[in-house]
Design an enzyme around this catalytic site. Structure first.
Site, PDB file in Angstrom:
ATOM      1  N   ASP A  11      -7.155 -49.762  -4.641  1.00  0.00           N
ATOM      2  CA  ASP A  11      -7.180 -49.289  -6.037  1.00  0.00           C
ATOM      3  C   ASP A  11      -7.414 -47.780  -6.096  1.00  0.00           C
ATOM      4  O   ASP A  11      -8.044 -47.204  -5.202  1.00  0.00           O
ATOM      5  CB  ASP A  11      -8.284 -50.038  -6.796  1.00  0.00           C
ATOM      6  CG  ASP A  11      -8.109 -49.932  -8.307  1.00  0.00           C
ATOM      7  OD1 ASP A  11      -7.016 -49.543  -8.761  1.00  0.00           O
ATOM      8  OD2 ASP A  11      -9.073 -50.242  -9.028  1.00  0.00           O
ATOM      9  N   HIS A  28       1.203 -44.101  -6.006  1.00  0.00           N
ATOM     10  CA  HIS A  28       1.646 -45.315  -5.309  1.00  0.00           C
ATOM     11  C   HIS A  28       2.398 -44.949  -4.027  1.00  0.00           C
ATOM     12  O   HIS A  28       2.241 -45.585  -2.997  1.00  0.00           O
ATOM     13  CB  HIS A  28       2.554 -46.161  -6.207  1.00  0.00           C
ATOM     14  CG  HIS A  28       1.867 -46.661  -7.446  1.00  0.00           C
ATOM     15  ND1 HIS A  28       0.594 -47.167  -7.424  1.00  0.00           N
ATOM     16  CD2 HIS A  28       2.265 -46.738  -8.740  1.00  0.00           C
ATOM     17  CE1 HIS A  28       0.248 -47.538  -8.654  1.00  0.00           C
ATOM     18  NE2 HIS A  28       1.241 -47.286  -9.468  1.00  0.00           N
ATOM     19  N   LEU A 122      -1.616 -58.372  15.156  1.00  0.00           N
ATOM     20  CA  LEU A 122      -2.307 -58.307  13.861  1.00  0.00           C
ATOM     21  C   LEU A 122      -1.494 -59.138  12.886  1.00  0.00           C
ATOM     22  O   LEU A 122      -0.259 -59.093  12.923  1.00  0.00           O
ATOM     23  CB  LEU A 122      -2.352 -56.854  13.360  1.00  0.00           C
ATOM     24  CG  LEU A 122      -2.914 -56.653  11.943  1.00  0.00           C
ATOM     25  CD1 LEU A 122      -4.439 -56.639  11.953  1.00  0.00           C
ATOM     26  CD2 LEU A 122      -2.418 -55.357  11.320  1.00  0.00           C
TER      27      LEU A 122
END
Ligand code: IPE
Ligand code: IPE
Ligand code: MG
Length: 241
Positions: A11, A28, A122
């Site tokens: 955020d 973004h 991962l």
């Protein structure tokens, strides 16, 4: 101990851009670079699962232009990055209600998941059009459709296998950047015993050092899972040879 599974609410992109007199979408774009940094840092530290909240079921309430930009960004990133993830031994997964996305996006996601399915370095999960309440409802519906007899009674383990992220252990460490201290309908079921960490750092400014601070905080916690501190510290019996 290094947390096995880290889940992050990324955020603060909009505020990062605003502070620089840039349009929100610039934040973004910059946030995608932070995603790369976070993936690399997690691999280096031995984290096995990284889950990132990219778009919530409530984010459709944003201005149309911002939503279109985010969707385009998602397509571009999928096109450019999935092969790189694969080359780096990363398993790619997406959780969320994909039915709202363009067919092109769904196809990219499914292809990417299939291509990387056997990678083990991962597991990177992107939560897109995800909502914790949606997940609980879809899991319950799926469980009852497949096992109608469970309508009378069922246990946690009956339900948990139907959650969108049924392939991963529950997160050990939750991080939210950007200063807000809320869950915003992220992984409601899974965060029951996760250690929560909130930082004012905005997502585009988050880096390997920020991750280390979060991990350090995690390492100072005592995970009691309902037990007392004394129970956890009880010395293990010495086994005589
Ligand atoms: C998070 O950043 C990214 C998404 C929700 C897609 P925000 O866009 O929420 O940034 P702020 O909270 O407005 O700063
Ligand atoms: C939560 O961020 C969702 C993502 C980071 C994708 P928001 O910025 O949308 O959350 P609220 O609405 O402020 O709680
Ligand atoms: Mg926000």
């Amino acid at each position: 101990m290094i947390p096995q599974h880290v889940a992050i609410i990324m955020d603060g992109n909009g505020r990062w851009a605003k502070a620089r007199f840039l349009p929100r979408v610039a934040g973004h774009k910059r946030g995608v670079e932070t995603v790369r940094t976070a993936i690399k840092a997690c691999i280096e530290r031995g984290v096995n699962y990284l889950t990132l909240f990219a778009f919530s079921s409530e984010n459709w309430r944003r201005p149309t232009e911002e939503i279109s930009f985010l969707m385009q960004l998602f397509i571009t990133v999928l096109e450019q990055e999935v092969v790189k993830l694969h080359e780096n031994g990363i398993r790619f997964k997406v959780i969320g209600d994909l039915s709202k996305f363009e067919p092109k996006i769904i196809e990219f996601i499914r292809n990417g998941e299939a291509m990387t399915a056997t990678n083990t370095r991962l597991t990177l999960t992107i939560a897109a059009n995800y909502g914790g309440r949606w997940d609980i409802i879809q899991a319950t519906l799926k469980m009852l459709t497949q096992n109608p007899e469970l309508i009378r009674n069922f246990a946690e383990k009956d339900l948990s296998q139907y959650f969108a992220m049924n392939y991963a252990p529950e997160p050990d460490l939750f991080i939210r950047t950007g200063g807000e201290q809320r869950i915003s309908n992220f992984l409601l079921w899974h965060l029951a015993y996760t250690e929560l960490y909130f930082t004012n750092t905005l997502w585009p400014d988050f880096n390997a050092n920020s991750l280390d601070l979060a991990i350090q905080s995690y390492q100072q916690r005592e995970r009691r899972f309902g037990q007392t501190s004394e129970q956890l510290q009880k010395p293990k019996p010495i086994i005589m040879q």
